[in-house]
Design a protein around this motif. Sequence first.
Motif, short mmCIF file in Angstrom:
data_model
loop_
_atom_site.label_atom_id
_atom_site.label_comp_id
_atom_site.label_asym_id
_atom_site.label_seq_id
_atom_site.Cartn_x
_atom_site.Cartn_y
_atom_site.Cartn_z
N GLY A 1 18.38 -5.38 -13.99
CA GLY A 1 18.05 -5.52 -15.52
C GLY A 1 16.57 -5.91 -15.78
N TRP A 2 15.87 -5.90 -14.76
CA TRP A 2 14.23 -6.62 -15.09
C TRP A 2 13.67 -5.82 -16.20
CZ3 TRP A 2 11.88 -10.56 -13.68
CH2 TRP A 2 10.69 -10.64 -14.02
N ASP A 3 13.75 -4.45 -16.47
CA ASP A 3 12.95 -3.62 -17.61
C ASP A 3 13.60 -4.25 -18.88
OD1 ASP A 3 11.57 -2.66 -15.58
OD2 ASP A 3 12.71 -0.56 -15.78
N HIS A 4 15.23 -4.24 -18.75
CA HIS A 4 15.75 -4.65 -20.05
C HIS A 4 15.43 -6.17 -20.33
CE1 HIS A 4 18.63 -4.58 -23.29
NE2 HIS A 4 19.28 -5.70 -22.68
N TRP A 5 15.33 -6.85 -19.69
CA TRP A 5 15.06 -8.40 -19.87
C TRP A 5 13.49 -8.39 -20.31
CZ3 TRP A 5 11.59 -12.04 -17.49
CH2 TRP A 5 12.00 -13.50 -17.95
N LEU A 6 12.51 -7.69 -19.77
CA LEU A 6 11.24 -7.68 -20.06
C LEU A 6 11.20 -7.32 -21.79
CD1 LEU A 6 9.08 -6.57 -17.30
CD2 LEU A 6 9.34 -8.89 -17.87
N GLN A 7 11.69 -6.16 -21.97
CA GLN A 7 11.65 -5.83 -23.53
C GLN A 7 12.54 -6.87 -24.30
OE1 GLN A 7 10.28 -3.11 -24.59
NE2 GLN A 7 9.44 -2.76 -22.61
N SER A 8 13.52 -7.62 -23.95
CA SER A 8 14.08 -8.50 -24.82
C SER A 8 13.14 -9.74 -25.21
CB SER A 8 15.64 -9.04 -24.49
OG SER A 8 14.95 -9.96 -23.07
N GLU B 1 0.69 -1.23 -0.05
CA GLU B 1 -0.02 -0.13 -0.04
C GLU B 1 1.01 1.19 0.04
OE1 GLU B 1 -3.26 0.12 2.86
OE2 GLU B 1 -3.77 -1.94 2.61
N ASP B 2 2.09 1.18 0.45
CA ASP B 2 2.91 2.33 0.46
C ASP B 2 3.68 2.56 -0.98
OD1 ASP B 2 4.63 4.38 1.12
OD2 ASP B 2 6.21 3.18 2.35
N LEU B 3 3.16 3.61 -1.55
CA LEU B 3 3.82 3.78 -2.83
C LEU B 3 5.15 3.99 -3.03
CD1 LEU B 3 0.79 6.31 -4.28
CD2 LEU B 3 1.32 3.75 -4.60
N ASN B 4 5.71 4.85 -1.80
CA ASN B 4 7.23 4.77 -1.77
C ASN B 4 7.92 3.51 -1.90
OD1 ASN B 4 7.05 7.80 -1.88
ND2 ASN B 4 6.75 7.69 0.50
N TYR B 5 7.58 2.61 -1.07
CA TYR B 5 7.84 1.11 -0.94
C TYR B 5 7.79 0.25 -2.32
CZ TYR B 5 9.29 -3.37 0.75
OH TYR B 5 9.81 -4.69 0.86
N CYS B 6 6.71 0.70 -3.10
CA CYS B 6 6.38 0.20 -4.42
C CYS B 6 7.57 0.75 -5.35
CB CYS B 6 5.22 0.49 -5.01
SG CYS B 6 3.76 -0.50 -4.19
N VAL B 7 7.74 2.02 -5.23
CA VAL B 7 8.97 2.57 -6.22
C VAL B 7 10.21 2.01 -5.83
CG1 VAL B 7 9.83 4.88 -6.78
CG2 VAL B 7 7.17 4.49 -6.59
N HIS B 8 10.28 2.01 -4.59
CA HIS B 8 11.73 1.39 -4.13
C HIS B 8 11.95 -0.05 -4.86
CE1 HIS B 8 15.02 0.18 -1.64
NE2 HIS B 8 14.40 -0.80 -1.35
N LEU B 9 10.96 -0.86 -4.71
CA LEU B 9 10.99 -2.11 -5.41
C LEU B 9 11.31 -2.13 -6.78
CD1 LEU B 9 8.42 -4.22 -3.23
CD2 LEU B 9 10.72 -4.22 -2.92
N GLN B 10 10.45 -1.41 -7.23
CA GLN B 10 10.44 -1.01 -9.05
C GLN B 10 11.83 -0.82 -9.33
OE1 GLN B 10 7.55 1.06 -11.06
NE2 GLN B 10 9.18 2.36 -11.76
N TYR B 11 12.39 0.13 -8.26
CA TYR B 11 13.75 0.73 -8.84
C TYR B 11 14.96 -0.38 -8.61
CZ TYR B 11 18.01 3.29 -8.27
OH TYR B 11 19.51 3.68 -8.33
N GLU B 12 14.77 -1.22 -7.46
CA GLU B 12 15.68 -2.56 -7.49
C GLU B 12 15.52 -3.32 -8.56
OE1 GLU B 12 17.84 -2.97 -4.76
OE2 GLU B 12 17.45 -1.17 -4.08
#
Length: 187
Positions: free
Chosen positions: A44-51, A28-39
């Motif tokens: 390289g998660w975003d790059h792997w999803l695009q590949s 529920e804490d958006l700051n924590y969600c953003v932190h996990l997304q950043y981690e």
Amino acid sequence: MHAEGQIVNMDYRAAGIGLVNAIVYTPEDLNYCVHLQYEFTQLGWDHWLQSIRHEVPGHVLRQISAYEDNYFDVESLSEEANAKASALCRVDELETQVQEVSEKCQHLESESIRQTAEQQKTIAELRKELEQLKKSAETPKPGVEPKKEEEESKAENETAASPPAPPPPAPPPPPPGSLAPPPPPPP
């Protein structure tokens, strides 16, 4: 057997991406969600999803789309927050200006009302004084004849009783042989 292994592998990918979606976007804490997304982005998660996007079946693509749809674009959010803060500052400035103008208007209005009241009072006093002067001019004082009326009646009596004055005598004629001076202008 190779095709069957690929299907299982795709199912694992879909489940893994679904798990990451649940981990990143469930808190529920958006700051924590953003932190996990950043981690995950740093790993390289975003790059792997695009590949893998172009080589996976529909159910994996739905999980990738779900991750991307929930993605917090921190830079965009930061720009929006800065724009909002700037707009709020401008609103505060404008509200202050409106307040100042409103106060000036109220002051001018009250001053105008005060001046109007003073002018109306002065007009009323002048009218009253004018009425008093008219009354005092109309009512004669006992035993005293108004001078103006007396002078007017005296002038009328004199003009009516006296005959008109005779015209002045004509000048003597000039001696013979001299140039005659011009005649005087008529009276």
